[in-house]
Design a protein around this motif. Structure first.
Motif, mmCIF file in Angstrom:
data_model
loop_
_atom_site.group_PDB
_atom_site.id
_atom_site.type_symbol
_atom_site.label_atom_id
_atom_site.label_comp_id
_atom_site.label_asym_id
_atom_site.label_seq_id
_atom_site.Cartn_x
_atom_site.Cartn_y
_atom_site.Cartn_z
ATOM 1 N N ASP A 1 0.823 -1.210 0.000
ATOM 2 C CA ASP A 1 0.000 0.000 0.000
ATOM 3 C C ASP A 1 0.857 1.259 0.000
ATOM 4 O O ASP A 1 0.580 2.216 -0.725
ATOM 5 C CB ASP A 1 -0.943 0.011 1.207
ATOM 6 C CG ASP A 1 -2.058 -1.019 1.092
ATOM 7 O OD1 ASP A 1 -2.288 -1.522 -0.034
ATOM 8 O OD2 ASP A 1 -2.681 -1.324 2.123
ATOM 9 N N GLN B 1 2.354 1.771 -3.413
ATOM 10 C CA GLN B 1 1.377 2.273 -4.379
ATOM 11 C C GLN B 1 1.107 3.753 -4.172
ATOM 12 O O GLN B 1 0.956 4.499 -5.137
ATOM 13 C CB GLN B 1 0.088 1.469 -4.278
ATOM 14 C CG GLN B 1 0.229 0.064 -4.821
ATOM 15 C CD GLN B 1 -1.024 -0.772 -4.614
ATOM 16 O OE1 GLN B 1 -1.905 -0.398 -3.869
ATOM 17 N NE2 GLN B 1 -1.084 -1.910 -5.281
ATOM 18 N N LYS B 2 1.063 4.199 -2.925
ATOM 19 C CA LYS B 2 0.848 5.623 -2.652
ATOM 20 C C LYS B 2 2.015 6.449 -3.166
ATOM 21 O O LYS B 2 1.820 7.491 -3.780
ATOM 22 C CB LYS B 2 0.648 5.851 -1.150
ATOM 23 C CG LYS B 2 -0.675 5.358 -0.640
ATOM 24 C CD LYS B 2 -0.796 5.570 0.848
ATOM 25 C CE LYS B 2 -2.092 4.963 1.370
ATOM 26 N NZ LYS B 2 -2.188 5.089 2.830
ATOM 27 N N GLY C 1 1.950 9.106 -6.316
ATOM 28 C CA GLY C 1 2.419 10.479 -6.128
ATOM 29 C C GLY C 1 3.484 10.847 -7.141
ATOM 30 O O GLY C 1 3.503 11.962 -7.666
#
Length: 99
Positions: A74, A77-78, A82
């Protein structure tokens, strides 16, 4: 395939138990008190049932490992999302400067 599970002495009065000594999967009895050895989790030392050589970790530690893996994915992926947004802004700014 070599059996990499570990065993430990279940006798609470045994010095090997107090020292958290580990035995190989082939060992059957404790060298100190002659108690029958049991399979234990490779990470936390909880007793395990004999489900085969591929089961070295208890369900609790497996769940912790899966949670940590999900948190890492997670977070990646963030960060990746970005970076894509920043890249889009940079490309847009460069295209404006060309005109």
């Amino acid at each position: 395939m070599k059996d990499k599970r570990i065993k430990a002495c279940p006798n609470p009065d045994c010095s090997k138990n107090k020292k958290h000594a580990k035995f190989k999967a082939e060992d059957t009895y404790c060298t100190e008190c002659a108690s029958r050895l049991v399979f234990v989790c490779a990470k936390c030392g909880r007793a395990l049932e004999d489900r085969g050589p591929e089961h070295r970790i208890c369900p609790v530690c497996e769940a912790k490992k899966a949670d940590q893996r999900d948190r890492i994915i997670d977070a990646g992926q963030k960060v990746g999302g970005g970076l894509l947004a920043v890249e889009g802004l940079v490309i847009g700014a460069l295209q404006k400067n060309k005109k």
